[in-house]
Structure formats: C-alpha cells, structure tokens
Scaffold this active site. Structure first.
Site, PDB file in Angstrom:
ATOM      1  N   LYS A   1       0.833  -1.215   0.000  1.00  0.00           N
ATOM      2  CA  LYS A   1       0.000   0.000   0.000  1.00  0.00           C
ATOM      3  C   LYS A   1       0.859   1.253   0.000  1.00  0.00           C
ATOM      4  O   LYS A   1       0.607   2.190  -0.750  1.00  0.00           O
ATOM      5  CB  LYS A   1      -0.916  -0.009   1.239  1.00  0.00           C
ATOM      6  N   ASN A   2       1.883   1.283   0.866  1.00  0.00           N
ATOM      7  CA  ASN A   2       2.648   2.522   1.029  1.00  0.00           C
ATOM      8  C   ASN A   2       3.642   2.777  -0.103  1.00  0.00           C
ATOM      9  O   ASN A   2       4.262   3.841  -0.161  1.00  0.00           O
ATOM     10  CB  ASN A   2       3.357   2.537   2.389  1.00  0.00           C
TER      11      ASN A   2
ATOM     12  N   ARG B   1      -4.586  10.645   4.991  1.00  0.00           N
ATOM     13  CA  ARG B   1      -3.567  11.688   5.028  1.00  0.00           C
ATOM     14  C   ARG B   1      -2.625  11.631   3.828  1.00  0.00           C
ATOM     15  O   ARG B   1      -2.115  12.643   3.377  1.00  0.00           O
ATOM     16  CB  ARG B   1      -2.713  11.541   6.282  1.00  0.00           C
TER      17      ARG B   1
ATOM     18  N   CYS C   1      -4.359  12.611  13.624  1.00  0.00           N
ATOM     19  CA  CYS C   1      -5.015  11.328  13.427  1.00  0.00           C
ATOM     20  C   CYS C   1      -4.799  10.467  14.655  1.00  0.00           C
ATOM     21  O   CYS C   1      -4.165  10.902  15.613  1.00  0.00           O
ATOM     22  CB  CYS C   1      -4.529  10.645  12.159  1.00  0.00           C
TER      23      CYS C   1
ATOM     24  N   ARG D   1       0.983  14.352  13.491  1.00  0.00           N
ATOM     25  CA  ARG D   1       1.388  14.140  12.097  1.00  0.00           C
ATOM     26  C   ARG D   1       1.301  15.390  11.227  1.00  0.00           C
ATOM     27  O   ARG D   1       0.549  15.444  10.250  1.00  0.00           O
ATOM     28  CB  ARG D   1       0.589  12.997  11.480  1.00  0.00           C
TER      29      ARG D   1
ATOM     30  N   ASP E   1       5.132   0.337  11.922  1.00  0.00           N
ATOM     31  CA  ASP E   1       3.911  -0.298  11.413  1.00  0.00           C
ATOM     32  C   ASP E   1       3.789  -1.771  11.815  1.00  0.00           C
ATOM     33  O   ASP E   1       2.788  -2.418  11.498  1.00  0.00           O
ATOM     34  CB  ASP E   1       3.843  -0.169   9.883  1.00  0.00           C
TER      35      ASP E   1
ATOM     36  N   ILE F   1       8.640   6.713  16.800  1.00  0.00           N
ATOM     37  CA  ILE F   1       8.247   7.494  15.615  1.00  0.00           C
ATOM     38  C   ILE F   1       6.993   8.335  15.887  1.00  0.00           C
ATOM     39  O   ILE F   1       6.957   9.519  15.594  1.00  0.00           O
ATOM     40  CB  ILE F   1       7.997   6.564  14.399  1.00  0.00           C
TER      41      ILE F   1
ATOM     42  N   ARG G   1      -8.461  -0.491   5.077  1.00  0.00           N
ATOM     43  CA  ARG G   1      -7.651   0.571   4.458  1.00  0.00           C
ATOM     44  C   ARG G   1      -6.347   0.019   3.914  1.00  0.00           C
ATOM     45  O   ARG G   1      -5.804   0.566   2.956  1.00  0.00           O
ATOM     46  CB  ARG G   1      -7.335   1.666   5.483  1.00  0.00           C
TER      47      ARG G   1
HETATM   48  N1  EPU Z   1       6.690  14.604  10.775  1.00  0.00           N
HETATM   49  C1  EPU Z   1       6.735  15.955  11.062  1.00  0.00           C
HETATM   50  N2  EPU Z   1       6.576  16.853  10.031  1.00  0.00           N
HETATM   51  C2  EPU Z   1       6.376  16.440   8.744  1.00  0.00           C
HETATM   52  C3  EPU Z   1       6.333  15.064   8.456  1.00  0.00           C
HETATM   53  C4  EPU Z   1       6.505  14.157   9.495  1.00  0.00           C
HETATM   54  O1  EPU Z   1       6.907  16.355  12.206  1.00  0.00           O
HETATM   55  O2  EPU Z   1       6.228  17.294   7.869  1.00  0.00           O
HETATM   56  C5  EPU Z   1       6.851  13.642  11.875  1.00  0.00           C
HETATM   57  C6  EPU Z   1       5.601  12.770  12.071  1.00  0.00           C
HETATM   58  O3  EPU Z   1       4.640  13.412  12.874  1.00  0.00           O
HETATM   59  C7  EPU Z   1       6.174  11.515  12.700  1.00  0.00           C
HETATM   60  C8  EPU Z   1       7.541  11.389  12.025  1.00  0.00           C
HETATM   61  O4  EPU Z   1       7.842  12.692  11.507  1.00  0.00           O
HETATM   62  O5  EPU Z   1       6.322  11.680  14.074  1.00  0.00           O
HETATM   63  C9  EPU Z   1       7.635  10.402  10.906  1.00  0.00           C
HETATM   64  O6  EPU Z   1       6.522  10.561  10.048  1.00  0.00           O
HETATM   65  P1  EPU Z   1       6.576  10.237   8.486  1.00  0.00           P
HETATM   66  O7  EPU Z   1       6.385  11.524   7.753  1.00  0.00           O
HETATM   67  O8  EPU Z   1       7.771   9.418   8.166  1.00  0.00           O
HETATM   68  O9  EPU Z   1       5.263   9.370   8.309  1.00  0.00           O
HETATM   69  P2  EPU Z   1       4.329   9.392   7.050  1.00  0.00           P
HETATM   70  O10 EPU Z   1       5.149   9.606   5.847  1.00  0.00           O
HETATM   71  O11 EPU Z   1       3.156  10.274   7.301  1.00  0.00           O
HETATM   72  C10 EPU Z   1       4.543   6.845   6.458  1.00  0.00           C
HETATM   73  C11 EPU Z   1       3.602   5.692   6.301  1.00  0.00           C
HETATM   74  C12 EPU Z   1       3.073   5.290   7.670  1.00  0.00           C
HETATM   75  C13 EPU Z   1       4.265   4.899   8.532  1.00  0.00           C
HETATM   76  C14 EPU Z   1       5.260   6.060   8.615  1.00  0.00           C
HETATM   77  C15 EPU Z   1       6.530   5.728   9.364  1.00  0.00           C
HETATM   78  C16 EPU Z   1       2.670   6.072   4.104  1.00  0.00           C
HETATM   79  C17 EPU Z   1       1.513   6.434   3.274  1.00  0.00           C
HETATM   80  N3  EPU Z   1       2.498   6.096   5.423  1.00  0.00           N
HETATM   81  O12 EPU Z   1       3.779   7.895   7.048  1.00  0.00           O
HETATM   82  O13 EPU Z   1       2.246   4.162   7.478  1.00  0.00           O
HETATM   83  O14 EPU Z   1       3.836   4.584   9.829  1.00  0.00           O
HETATM   84  O15 EPU Z   1       5.635   6.476   7.287  1.00  0.00           O
HETATM   85  O16 EPU Z   1       7.147   4.638   8.803  1.00  0.00           O
HETATM   86  O17 EPU Z   1       3.720   5.734   3.587  1.00  0.00           O
HETATM   87  C18 EPU Z   1       0.446   2.695   7.933  1.00  0.00           C
HETATM   88  O18 EPU Z   1       0.633   2.164   6.833  1.00  0.00           O
HETATM   89  O19 EPU Z   1      -0.318   2.200   8.810  1.00  0.00           O
HETATM   90  C19 EPU Z   1       1.125   3.945   8.260  1.00  0.00           C
HETATM   91  C20 EPU Z   1       0.719   4.761   9.242  1.00  0.00           C
END
Ligand code: EPU
Length: 439
Positions: free
Chosen positions: A38-39, A108, A132, A137, A322, A344, A414
């Site tokens: 998915k990701n 998101r 969320c 996030r 995850d 994280i 999802r």
């Molecule tokens: N963060 C910030 N500012 C930003 C972006 C991120 O402070 O602009 C913080 C977040 O709040 C978090 C950390 O940085 O504390 C890491 O977040 P990241 O941006 O890496 O997460 P994401 O890209 O929103 C993806 C996956 C998630 C997975 C995380 C971590 C996708 C679509 N989602 O989320 O997947 O948990 O990376 O590996 O790729 C899931 O599939 O259940 C899921 C939540």
C-alpha cells in the site's frame, strides 16, 4: 475475497459498520500470498500526475486507501482503468488541482499529490490533513521543502494553496527529521524542477526506492534513493511507464506474527524478506524458528514458547513502527517481561488498552509499553482505532479463548487486502458481518 470497498461512499448510519467475528484457537496452516505494498502504491499513483502519458501499475493492492487515492486522482482529472491485475492511469483533458477535504480527511497520504501537482501543473490546492489516531502528524517538512524549491504556500479555508507559476527550481534541502512521505513528495517535485535538487537526511524505506524506480522508468534522473542523500536532476517532461509495485513488507510481517501465534506450519509467499531484516532478527532473538527464502518466509510449528524481547521502533532499516502493534500482541504470549518503545509516533499504543480488555498485562507510560507474558487472552468486543492496531486485535483474537468481535473493520480494510479471506484460507474461524444500521 469479499471486500466491500464502496462502503466508503455509503453513510455509516445506513450501511452499518462491518465487524469481524473470530473464534480463537483454530490452528493456521498452509500458504498465504502477500499483496502489493500500500505505502509504495500510494506515491506511485501520485507520481502519475507528473506525466501526460498513461502509466500502467501492476500489483496495486485492492484496499480502501488505494480506492481513495484513485478518487483523489479522479478529482484531478485522471481516470484509472483496471484490467488483468493492472491499473492504467490516464490523464483527461481537464487538469484539476484541488484535492478536497472529504477525501483528504479519510487518508492523510492524499498529501502526496502536492509535489507532483506543483511540479507539472504549477499549482495545487490540497486540504490540510488534521491530526489522526496515532499522533499530530504535521506536514510542515513537506511544505518547507516546496517553499525552498520556489513555491508560494498559504493556507486558505483549511486548504494548502501552493503556486509556482514559473515552475519549481532545484534546491539543496536537509530534512530536520526523517519523513517517508515528505521524502517522496519532494522527490516527485524535484523530477520536473529546473536544475538539480539534493535531498539530505532522506527516508531509506523500500517504498521510497520503489517510487524512484517508477520515476526512473518515466525518464526521471534520480540517484541515491534508499540512502540518506538523493540527488535529482530535473528534466523538462516525463513519459508514461509500466511498473510492478513491491510486495507489502508490513502485511508479510503481520502474517509471520499470526503464524507464530497460531500456526502449525505457514508459508508467507511472495514477499521480500530483506525488507524485514530488523523484524525477523528480533523474532529470532525471542526464540522464533523461521526459514527464510528469497521470496518467502516459512514459519514451522514452534516447539517452545517465545522469550520476552525489548524493541524500539525506528526508521528503516530499523524495526518498523507499522509492526509495533502486532509485535505487542505477540509479546503477550512470550515468557517474561518485554518492553516496546515507540520512537516514531507519540500516540501509537491505543491497541494496548483493547489488548488489556482481552486479559493482557500491559503498562503504557508515554512512549513505552511493558508487557508481562504469557497471558491467556479472552474473547470480547474490541474496537479498532487505526490500521495496524486493528491487525494487532485480529491477531490477539486468533489465540483468545472464545469469540472476539473486532469492531470498525474499515480501519483494517484501508491497508490489508482481504485479511478475513486470507486468514480463513489458513484455517482461522473468521467471519465478516454487518449488523445493520441500528446496532
Ligand atoms: N513529521 C513531522 N513533520 C512532517 C512530516 C513528518 O513532524 O512534515 C513527523 C511525524 O509526525 C512523525 C515522524 O515525523 O512523528 C515520521 O513521520 P513520516 O512523515 O515518516 O510518516 P508518514 O510519511 O506520514 C509513512 C507511512 C506510515 C508509517 C510512517 C513511518 C505512508 C503512506 N504512510 O507515514 O504508514 O507509519 O511512514 O514509517 O507511507 C500505515 O501504513 O499504517 C502507516 C501509518
């Protein structure tokens, strides 16, 4: 596989909310196939906005988030045609730039369209996602990066409004903290920027590498994906391409956990074990016996209980956040006291409360969960709070005494393709039902 993906369109009060009824204790045996990730699929779908030509993606999982992303692309003027296990995404004549709140609030990752829209259509209006279930996030790092590339960004009526009338330009950007979708958004934006972009402190996740491979097939010049520094030389335009999505490492890890909890010989087929190195090493540390092939993991019947283990989640190649919820369930059945630290996300232990209701002994303090095992679990009604938490509850139900009802299965849908059908094929007693609008 029975998966009502269109239920998203029906108001819950009319449709009722689907649940799983699981009778614990059934032994699992056989082979379970792993779906596409998915990701990885989500950013690859967003990347189709970077070209006027059709892109063919193979192995997209049929899960709710993918349907949502296809709807987002629909509002932006693209159409998705499904045929023989592949999806062809074609851009229409009207090129929209607005991803509305109704869609973004349900997922998101819709924010992944921001970079590609700005890069090719030079404008984007994307609803600002709220907090969320697993934490605040924010998307500040995505926005800061795009500003460094020359975009003007304002927030208007809850939408991020971004413009770059003269096009984006290359920049040297260091992420102050590692972000997966942030890396992906800027990587996509950079492919059509003028000049060279250097992205530092990038996410190393296999999903970033998969996206980079699609972009390269479209004609982008990307170097270093999978390492900390990614260099992108901008090109004037990108072409159509054909790409197969990598297998879902989190789905694979979830079934490995199911097999350790309730298995009598389960083969997880069509995965890439090299994407699960930290997870598999932790399992082996806790005494699990696993047989790893290049494209499969066989979990033989275990001859002794697992031992308690301590783990801290981390960015790739560390232990994936995850898989934290599923691991917590596993540790309720291991001998001794385990600790799980969530590094994280700040609020990712909601499943612990539900596991406690099933009889688990878990203490949560901030980002640390302490688990005392082994504890017999008992079936009851539990509430899923997010995607991976739902998986943890389903896993617990597989070994609980009696019947468990897992409510709000839409979270699970999802990201897991037909989990009920896959578990049932292994021998689990699991039934999806809808009690109707008034229950
Ligand atoms: N963060 C910030 N500012 C930003 C972006 C991120 O402070 O602009 C913080 C977040 O709040 C978090 C950390 O940085 O504390 C890491 O977040 P990241 O941006 O890496 O997460 P994401 O890209 O929103 C993806 C996956 C998630 C997975 C995380 C971590 C996708 C679509 N989602 O989320 O997947 O948990 O990376 O590996 O790729 C899931 O599939 O259940 C899921 C939540």
């Amino acid at each position: 596989m029975r998966l009502n993906l269109d239920a998203a369109a029906v108001p819950a009060r009319l449709a009722g909310v689907e649940k799983f009824r699981i009778r614990g204790g059934a032994p699992l045996a056989g082979t379970v196939p792993v779906s596409g990730a998915k990701n990885a699929a989500l950013p690859c779908l967003a990347a189709t906005l970077l070209t006027a030509e059709p892109v063919r993606l193979e192995g997209l999982p049929r899960v709710r988030d993918i349907v949502t992303m296809e709807r987002v692309l629909g509002t932006l003027g693209e159409s998705c045609e499904h045929q023989n296990g592949a999806t062809t995404i074609t851009v229409g004549t009207i090129e929209g730039a607005h991803a509305p709140y109704e869609l973004v609030r349900t997922m998101r990752a819709s924010v992944l369209v921001l970079g590609p829209l700005l890069a090719r259509r030079r404008r984007a209006r994307v609803a600002l996602p709220g907090g969320c279930a697993i934490g605040a996030r924010p998307i500040d790092l995505h926005l800061q990066g795009l500003v460094r590339m020359g975009a003007t960004i304002t927030v208007q009526r809850g939408d991020v409004v971004a413009e770059a009338p003269g096009g984006l330009r290359g920049a040297d950007i260091t992420f102050p903290r590692i972000t997966v979708t942030g890396t992906e958004n800027l990587l996509m934006a950079a492919t059509l920027a003028k000049g060279t972009t250097v992205l530092r402190n990038c996410a190393h996740e296999p999903e970033v590498v998969d996206l980079a491979e699609l972009l390269a097939a479209m004609g982008a010049r990307v170097h270093g994906a999978g390492s900390s520094t990614i260099v992108v030389e901008g090109v004037a335009e990108l072409s159509g391409a054909r790409h197969r999505i990598i297998p879902d490492r989190i789905e694979a890890g979830t079934y490995v956990t199911a097999a350790l909890l309730a298995g009598r010989g389960v083969r997880i087929q069509g995965c890439r074990p090299q994407h699960l190195t930290a997870f598999l090493a932790t399992l082996e540390e806790s005494g699990a016996r696993l047989e790893v092939d290049p494209d499969a993991i066989y979990v033989p019947p275990q001859d002794r209980p697992l031992r308690s283990t301590s783990v801290t989640t981390a960015e790739y190649p560390g232990f994936a956040t995850d898989l934290q919820a599923q691991f917590l369930t596993l540790m309720t059945q291991a001998e001794g006291v385990s600790t799980v630290t969530e590094a994280i996300f700040e609020n990712r232990f909601q499943h612990a409360l539900e596991l406690k209701r099933m009889g688990a002994t878990i203490e949560v303090s901030g980002r640390l969960a302490k688990v005392w095992g082994p504890t017999p679990l008992q079936g009851t009604v539990v509430m899923a709070s997010d995607l991976r938490a739902s998986a943890a509850l389903v896993l617990a139900a597989l070994v609980a005494e009696g019947e468990t009802i897992v409510d709000r299965i839409y979270h699970l849908d999802r990201g897991y393709e037909g989990m009920d059908a896959k578990l049932a094929a292994l021998g689990a007693c699991v039934e999806r039902f809808n009690p109707g609008p008034f229950q």
